[in-house]
Design a protein around this motif. Structure first.
Motif, short mmCIF file in Angstrom:
data_model
loop_
_atom_site.label_atom_id
_atom_site.label_comp_id
_atom_site.label_asym_id
_atom_site.label_seq_id
_atom_site.Cartn_x
_atom_site.Cartn_y
_atom_site.Cartn_z
N PHE A 1 0.84 -1.20 0.00
CA PHE A 1 0.00 0.00 0.00
C PHE A 1 0.87 1.25 0.00
CE2 PHE A 1 -2.35 3.25 2.42
CZ PHE A 1 -3.58 3.24 1.80
N ALA A 2 1.91 1.23 0.85
CA ALA A 2 2.77 2.42 1.01
C ALA A 2 3.47 2.80 -0.29
CB ALA A 2 3.78 2.16 2.13
N GLN A 3 3.68 1.81 -1.18
CA GLN A 3 4.33 2.10 -2.47
C GLN A 3 3.53 3.10 -3.30
OE1 GLN A 3 7.33 0.76 -3.14
NE2 GLN A 3 7.13 -0.22 -1.14
N ASN A 4 2.22 3.20 -3.02
CA ASN A 4 1.34 4.05 -3.82
C ASN A 4 1.01 5.39 -3.17
OD1 ASN A 4 0.62 2.17 -6.09
ND2 ASN A 4 0.12 0.90 -4.31
N ILE A 5 1.66 5.67 -2.05
CA ILE A 5 1.37 6.92 -1.34
C ILE A 5 2.42 7.95 -1.71
CG2 ILE A 5 1.11 7.96 0.96
CD1 ILE A 5 -1.08 5.86 0.12
N ASP A 6 1.95 9.14 -2.20
CA ASP A 6 2.97 10.11 -2.61
C ASP A 6 3.36 11.04 -1.47
OD1 ASP A 6 1.78 12.77 -2.81
OD2 ASP A 6 0.48 11.91 -4.35
N LEU A 7 4.59 11.56 -1.56
CA LEU A 7 5.16 12.36 -0.48
C LEU A 7 5.27 13.83 -0.89
CD1 LEU A 7 8.06 9.94 0.61
CD2 LEU A 7 5.76 10.09 1.55
N ASP A 8 4.56 14.20 -1.97
CA ASP A 8 4.64 15.58 -2.45
C ASP A 8 4.04 16.55 -1.42
OD1 ASP A 8 5.71 14.62 -4.73
OD2 ASP A 8 3.85 14.73 -5.92
N ILE A 9 4.54 17.78 -1.45
CA ILE A 9 3.96 18.82 -0.59
C ILE A 9 2.64 19.24 -1.23
CG2 ILE A 9 4.32 21.17 0.24
CD1 ILE A 9 7.38 20.44 0.11
N PRO A 10 1.52 19.23 -0.48
CA PRO A 10 0.20 19.43 -1.10
C PRO A 10 0.00 20.80 -1.72
CG PRO A 10 0.01 19.13 1.29
CD PRO A 10 1.43 18.92 0.94
N TRP A 11 0.72 21.85 -1.27
CA TRP A 11 0.47 23.21 -1.79
C TRP A 11 1.33 23.55 -3.00
CZ3 TRP A 11 1.98 21.99 3.19
CH2 TRP A 11 3.33 22.17 3.49
N ASN A 12 2.11 22.60 -3.50
CA ASN A 12 2.92 22.87 -4.70
C ASN A 12 2.09 22.72 -5.97
OD1 ASN A 12 5.29 23.66 -3.66
ND2 ASN A 12 6.38 21.75 -4.00
#
Ligand SMILES: CC(=O)SCCNC(=O)CCNC(=O)[C@H](O)C(C)(C)COP(=O)(O)OP(=O)(O)OC[C@H]1O[C@@H](n2cnc3c(N)ncnc32)[C@H](O)[C@@H]1OP(=O)(O)O
Length: 164
Positions: free
Chosen positions: A153-164
């Protein structure tokens, strides 16, 4: 080692700093107390710097009301190689009437650092301890399967900053 030798207990009065909108105990506070109490049980069996690996099956069975007491009672209910399972129960008590009720139950897994060791077994004595400990192997199997699911599951979770 016996379950009772690992037992850790905390009792608190439910008052203002810990109340939610419903004037009952804030669930997050209960989770913090559960982690702390279960962690003490885990250190009692391992005498090592353990970490919390997972919390499963936390059932909030009844609200804990203001001015009642809450007792968190935890003990080791199974041991693996580096992991151990802790069972915790949460008992509310109306201090004026003496009425007690089961407000929650929970299983948590703690892990010792590489190189630390655990006793091979944990010995249940009471009827409740025997009931809880006999389910350990089955629960561990489910947890292992869930862990793999969680890694995938964790492989599909993105770590991008949401306000970019
Ligand atoms: C006290 C605190 O407040 S700690 C703060 C919160 N906790 C953390 O920060 C922990 C963060 N997580 C980690 O550090 C790592 O994922 C760990 C230590 C939990 C596990 O990592 P590893 O050491 O690589 O695990 P490894 O695959 O070798 O497994 C070791 C044991 O832990 C068990 N385990 C590992 N992860 C989990 C999990 N999520 N749920 C249940 N059991 C687990 C394994 O089944 C194995 O059990 P066994 O030795 O009895 O067969």
């Amino acid at each position: 080692m016996k379950c009772s030798q690992t037992r850790a207990i905390q009792t608190h009065i439910i008052t203002y700093p810990h109340l939610n909108f419903h004037k009952t105990l804030f669930g997050g506070q209960l989770m913090a107390w559960l982690d702390e109490t279960a962690g003490i049980a885990a250190v009692r069996i391992s005498r090592a710097a353990i970490v919390t690996a997972s919390v499963d099956h936390l059932d909030f069975l009844a609200p804990l009301k203001a001015s009642h007491s809450v007792c968190i009672d935890a003990y080791v209910s199974g041991v693996g190689t580096r992991s151990m399972e802790i069972f915790a129960k949460v008992i509310g008590e109306d201090l004026l009437s003496g009425e007690r009720y089961l407000a929650g139950t929970c299983f948590m897994t703690f892990v010792v650092p590489k190189g630390a060791s655990l006793p091979e077994t944990i010995e249940p004595e009471t009827k409740e301890e025997q009931f809880i400990c006999q389910g350990y192997e089955a629960r561990k199997k489910v947890r292992q399967a869930k862990r793999q699911e969680s890694i995938d599951f964790a492989q599909n979770i993105d770590l991008d900053i949401p306000w970019n």
